[in-house]
Design a protein around this motif. Structure first.
Motif, PDB file in Angstrom:
ATOM      1  N   LEU A 173     -16.716  31.883 -26.569  1.00 37.71           N
ATOM      2  CA  LEU A 173     -17.629  31.430 -25.589  1.00 37.71           C
ATOM      3  C   LEU A 173     -18.516  29.838 -26.044  1.00 37.71           C
ATOM      4  CD1 LEU A 173     -21.160  33.744 -26.157  1.00 37.71           C
ATOM      5  CD2 LEU A 173     -20.782  31.201 -26.732  1.00 37.71           C
ATOM      6  N   ALA A 174     -18.202  29.505 -27.341  1.00 33.82           N
ATOM      7  CA  ALA A 174     -18.720  27.967 -27.482  1.00 33.82           C
ATOM      8  C   ALA A 174     -17.490  27.188 -26.755  1.00 33.82           C
ATOM      9  CB  ALA A 174     -18.591  28.321 -29.155  1.00 33.82           C
ATOM     10  N   LEU A 175     -16.112  27.468 -26.302  1.00 32.08           N
ATOM     11  CA  LEU A 175     -15.389  26.526 -25.904  1.00 32.08           C
ATOM     12  C   LEU A 175     -15.958  26.420 -24.260  1.00 32.08           C
ATOM     13  CD1 LEU A 175     -13.056  24.653 -25.701  1.00 32.08           C
ATOM     14  CD2 LEU A 175     -11.582  26.324 -25.589  1.00 32.08           C
ATOM     15  N   ALA A 176     -15.784  27.597 -23.698  1.00 29.90           N
ATOM     16  CA  ALA A 176     -16.458  27.482 -22.263  1.00 29.90           C
ATOM     17  C   ALA A 176     -17.887  26.895 -22.821  1.00 29.90           C
ATOM     18  CB  ALA A 176     -16.030  28.457 -21.745  1.00 29.90           C
ATOM     19  N   ALA A 177     -19.181  27.132 -23.291  1.00 30.17           N
ATOM     20  CA  ALA A 177     -19.899  26.184 -23.022  1.00 30.17           C
ATOM     21  C   ALA A 177     -19.845  24.577 -23.529  1.00 30.17           C
ATOM     22  CB  ALA A 177     -20.741  27.121 -23.670  1.00 30.17           C
ATOM     23  N   SER A 178     -19.397  24.268 -24.340  1.00 32.92           N
ATOM     24  CA  SER A 178     -18.945  22.830 -24.676  1.00 32.92           C
ATOM     25  C   SER A 178     -17.955  22.040 -23.740  1.00 32.92           C
ATOM     26  CB  SER A 178     -17.868  22.362 -26.003  1.00 32.92           C
ATOM     27  OG  SER A 178     -19.015  23.402 -27.834  1.00 32.92           O
ATOM     28  N   LEU A 179     -17.020  22.869 -22.509  1.00 33.01           N
ATOM     29  CA  LEU A 179     -16.278  22.753 -21.720  1.00 33.01           C
ATOM     30  C   LEU A 179     -17.521  21.619 -20.427  1.00 33.01           C
ATOM     31  CD1 LEU A 179     -13.379  24.080 -21.841  1.00 33.01           C
ATOM     32  CD2 LEU A 179     -13.588  21.571 -22.422  1.00 33.01           C
ATOM     33  N   ALA A 180     -18.303  22.989 -20.324  1.00 29.93           N
ATOM     34  CA  ALA A 180     -19.167  23.329 -19.242  1.00 29.93           C
ATOM     35  C   ALA A 180     -20.027  21.458 -19.219  1.00 29.93           C
ATOM     36  CB  ALA A 180     -19.833  23.923 -18.719  1.00 29.93           C
TER      37      ALA A 180
ATOM     38  N   PRO B 197     -16.719  21.215 -11.000  1.00 29.38           N
ATOM     39  CA  PRO B 197     -16.456  20.986 -12.060  1.00 29.38           C
ATOM     40  C   PRO B 197     -16.248  21.451 -13.335  1.00 29.38           C
ATOM     41  CG  PRO B 197     -16.556  19.665 -11.310  1.00 29.38           C
ATOM     42  CD  PRO B 197     -17.881  19.832 -10.284  1.00 29.38           C
ATOM     43  N   ALA B 198     -17.260  21.483 -13.610  1.00 31.07           N
ATOM     44  CA  ALA B 198     -18.028  21.938 -14.966  1.00 31.07           C
ATOM     45  C   ALA B 198     -18.166  23.140 -15.382  1.00 31.07           C
ATOM     46  CB  ALA B 198     -19.625  21.051 -15.226  1.00 31.07           C
ATOM     47  N   VAL B 199     -18.655  23.912 -14.520  1.00 27.41           N
ATOM     48  CA  VAL B 199     -18.686  25.466 -14.532  1.00 27.41           C
ATOM     49  C   VAL B 199     -17.323  26.189 -14.623  1.00 27.41           C
ATOM     50  CG1 VAL B 199     -19.566  27.335 -13.422  1.00 27.41           C
ATOM     51  CG2 VAL B 199     -21.101  25.233 -13.790  1.00 27.41           C
ATOM     52  N   ALA B 200     -16.694  25.441 -13.268  1.00 30.27           N
ATOM     53  CA  ALA B 200     -15.872  25.467 -12.745  1.00 30.27           C
ATOM     54  C   ALA B 200     -13.869  25.605 -14.076  1.00 30.27           C
ATOM     55  CB  ALA B 200     -14.582  25.168 -11.711  1.00 30.27           C
ATOM     56  N   ALA B 201     -14.181  24.640 -14.948  1.00 33.00           N
ATOM     57  CA  ALA B 201     -13.499  24.523 -16.646  1.00 33.00           C
ATOM     58  C   ALA B 201     -13.570  25.477 -17.114  1.00 33.00           C
ATOM     59  CB  ALA B 201     -13.405  22.917 -16.748  1.00 33.00           C
ATOM     60  N   GLY B 202     -15.284  25.570 -17.702  1.00 35.90           N
ATOM     61  CA  GLY B 202     -14.783  26.703 -18.985  1.00 35.90           C
ATOM     62  C   GLY B 202     -15.096  27.722 -18.481  1.00 35.90           C
ATOM     63  N   LEU B 203     -15.189  28.229 -17.042  1.00 33.23           N
ATOM     64  CA  LEU B 203     -14.154  29.726 -16.674  1.00 33.23           C
ATOM     65  C   LEU B 203     -12.869  29.445 -16.450  1.00 33.23           C
ATOM     66  CD1 LEU B 203     -16.854  30.395 -14.281  1.00 33.23           C
ATOM     67  CD2 LEU B 203     -17.244  31.414 -15.824  1.00 33.23           C
TER      68      LEU B 203
ATOM     69  N   SER C  44     -20.152  19.225 -21.095  1.00 32.47           N
ATOM     70  CA  SER C  44     -19.689  18.194 -21.775  1.00 32.47           C
ATOM     71  C   SER C  44     -18.765  17.023 -20.284  1.00 32.47           C
ATOM     72  CB  SER C  44     -18.384  17.925 -22.645  1.00 32.47           C
ATOM     73  OG  SER C  44     -17.029  18.474 -22.492  1.00 32.47           O
ATOM     74  N   ILE C  45     -18.094  18.028 -19.358  1.00 35.04           N
ATOM     75  CA  ILE C  45     -17.749  17.815 -18.622  1.00 35.04           C
ATOM     76  C   ILE C  45     -18.730  16.997 -17.064  1.00 35.04           C
ATOM     77  CG2 ILE C  45     -16.146  17.967 -16.482  1.00 35.04           C
ATOM     78  CD1 ILE C  45     -14.425  20.075 -18.434  1.00 35.04           C
ATOM     79  N   MET C  46     -19.696  17.704 -17.397  1.00 29.69           N
ATOM     80  CA  MET C  46     -20.402  17.790 -16.612  1.00 29.69           C
ATOM     81  C   MET C  46     -21.160  16.077 -16.567  1.00 29.69           C
ATOM     82  SD  MET C  46     -24.259  20.123 -15.482  1.00 29.69           S
ATOM     83  CE  MET C  46     -23.912  20.090 -17.416  1.00 29.69           C
ATOM     84  N   GLY C  47     -20.724  15.742 -17.611  1.00 30.23           N
ATOM     85  CA  GLY C  47     -21.654  14.584 -18.505  1.00 30.23           C
ATOM     86  C   GLY C  47     -20.211  13.351 -17.337  1.00 30.23           C
ATOM     87  N   TRP C  48     -19.527  13.556 -17.629  1.00 30.68           N
ATOM     88  CA  TRP C  48     -18.515  12.557 -17.286  1.00 30.68           C
ATOM     89  C   TRP C  48     -18.426  11.954 -16.696  1.00 30.68           C
ATOM     90  CZ3 TRP C  48     -13.248  15.422 -17.258  1.00 30.68           C
ATOM     91  CH2 TRP C  48     -13.055  16.324 -18.964  1.00 30.68           C
ATOM     92  N   PRO C  49     -18.428  10.558 -16.619  1.00 28.51           N
ATOM     93  CA  PRO C  49     -18.370   9.254 -15.360  1.00 28.51           C
ATOM     94  C   PRO C  49     -18.261   9.429 -14.789  1.00 28.51           C
ATOM     95  CG  PRO C  49     -18.214   8.120 -17.555  1.00 28.51           C
ATOM     96  CD  PRO C  49     -17.808   9.688 -18.299  1.00 28.51           C
ATOM     97  N   MET C  50     -17.194   9.484 -14.089  1.00 26.90           N
ATOM     98  CA  MET C  50     -16.324  10.106 -12.683  1.00 26.90           C
ATOM     99  C   MET C  50     -17.210  10.469 -12.070  1.00 26.90           C
ATOM    100  SD  MET C  50     -12.772  12.732 -14.489  1.00 26.90           S
ATOM    101  CE  MET C  50     -12.334  13.161 -12.385  1.00 26.90           C
ATOM    102  N   PHE C  51     -18.189  11.689 -12.441  1.00 23.27           N
ATOM    103  CA  PHE C  51     -18.709  12.438 -11.421  1.00 23.27           C
ATOM    104  C   PHE C  51     -20.548  11.792 -11.621  1.00 23.27           C
ATOM    105  CE2 PHE C  51     -16.168  15.862 -13.828  1.00 23.27           C
ATOM    106  CZ  PHE C  51     -14.637  15.667 -12.522  1.00 23.27           C
ATOM    107  N   ASP C  52     -20.496  10.960 -11.845  1.00 20.18           N
ATOM    108  CA  ASP C  52     -22.097   9.943 -11.638  1.00 20.18           C
ATOM    109  C   ASP C  52     -22.524  10.114 -10.494  1.00 20.18           C
ATOM    110  OD1 ASP C  52     -21.931  10.063 -14.335  1.00 20.18           O
ATOM    111  OD2 ASP C  52     -22.006   8.084 -14.413  1.00 20.18           O
ATOM    112  N   SER C  53     -21.915  10.524  -9.329  1.00 21.42           N
ATOM    113  CA  SER C  53     -22.184  10.025  -7.991  1.00 21.42           C
ATOM    114  C   SER C  53     -22.347  12.167  -7.426  1.00 21.42           C
ATOM    115  CB  SER C  53     -21.293   9.251  -6.837  1.00 21.42           C
ATOM    116  OG  SER C  53     -19.781  10.010  -7.250  1.00 21.42           O
TER     117      SER C  53
END
Length: 333
Positions: free
Chosen positions: A80-87, A106-112, A89-98
């Motif tokens: 649970l903690a790993l999935a939440a942290s991934l979701a 992609p954040a939720v997909a990575a967490g799941l 953190s990935i949401m804030g990656w610069p590559m997804f700013d736009s």
């Protein structure tokens, strides 16, 4: 003749209660707290109760399948903690700013995916090595929790997109979205367990593994799939919990494995496997949620809830043991 037939005709409601006694307990504590606290039956409190139980409830759905299989998964809190942290953190990656709100995808997909992969690894190790699932998942719990601290550098992550947090507090009509998600997942898990070949095989493997092998059931893959399911639900619970908080912390989900196992056992699933159902688990989850919520409204210290649940759990296991022993003695006679 018709009178005799009527007497022999089973009472559906009574049989349902006998199969799911936890719901009697749920009804009793629900009525008790309705009178004990004037705020318990408030509409907003009912919404809070459903949302609060949804996190443990999601994990409990997957844990039910694993425990019916005759296994257990102690790594769900760390997953649970790993999935939440991934979701988060990935949401804030610069590559997804736009990407706008699509950055959540992609954040939720990575967490799941992390939960599914960890579940597959646990199941594969249990299958191929023959090591007890308790030991395997205990090691996974420690290892994954350590991995979370390494990944987060012992820091909390905060959601970069406010829409992510808004989801956790949203409602569809009068029903909170997270509660509705839990209910839909419960229905899907119930259908999987009671209406599919995989569900029947899950009971068979948990009831008698050797007989299941002789019947041609692929025991290993069946267990792996169930570990993947509980991993998925643990990851989903982590993501939904992080939407409520708008953040994730490396300590998220601590002791959730104990709450989850307690809910599943209270719901009638046997630790030895072969018996249990989603309806009972749903009741076990509600029982814990109502106790925690009601005692909190009555300003009872939280540790008393643990004491009460501990006593109830021991009593349930003792009664189950006595009933099993009585059944075995009758079979010998």
């Amino acid at each position: 003749m018709s009178d005799i037939a009527a007497q022999k005709k089973p009472n559906v409601a009574l049989n349902w209660i006998i199969r799911n006694p936890i719901w009697v307990f749920v009804a009793i504590i629900f009525i008790f707290f309705s009178f004990a606290s004037e705020y318990f039956f408030d509409a907003q409190n009912m919404k809070n109760l459903l949302v609060q139980t949804s996190t443990i409830g999601l994990i409990a759905l997957g844990m039910t399948l694993v425990m019916i299989n005759g296994n257990i998964d102690l790594s769900v809190g760390a997953t649970l903690a790993l999935a939440a942290s991934l979701a988060v953190s990935i949401m804030g990656w610069p590559m997804f700013d736009s990407w706008g709100n699509w950055q959540m995808l992609p954040a939720v997909a990575a967490g799941l995916l992390s939960g599914i992969v960890l579940g597959a690894v646990n199941g594969f190790i249990v299958w191929k090595t023959g090591v007890d699932a308790f030991i395997v998942t205990l090691g996974a719990m420690l290892g994954v929790r350590g991995l979370v601290f390494v990944y987060t550098e012992e820091q909390s992550f905060y959601a970069a997109n406010f829409a992510y947090s808004d989801f956790g507090s949203s409602s569809i009509g009068p029903v909170p979205t997270l509660a509705l998600l839990f209910i839909l997942c419960a229905v899907a898990a119930h259908i999987l367990l009671s209406r599919t070949v995989h569900g029947r095989n899950t009971y068979a493997v948990g009831g008698n593994r050797e007989a299941a092998v002789n019947a041609g059931i692929r025991v290993g893959p069946n267990m792996v799939i169930n570990f993947m399911i509980v991993g998925f639900f643990a990851a989903l619970a982590g993501i939904t919990l992080s939407t409520q908080m708008g953040a994730s912390t490396p300590n998220l989900g601590r002791d959730y494995e104990l709450w989850t196992i307690t809910a599943v056992v209270l719901g009638g699933t046997k630790l030895t496997g072969g018996a249990g159902n989603i309806i009972g688990t749903f009741g076990g989850v509600l029982a814990i949620g109502i106790l925690r919520n009601g005692m909190n409204l009555m300003q009872v210290p939280a540790f008393y809830v643990l004491v009460i649940l501990g006593v109830i759990l021991i009593a349930v296991l003792y009664l189950d043991k006595q009933l099993n022993r009585k059944g075995e003695e009758e079979l010998r006679l």
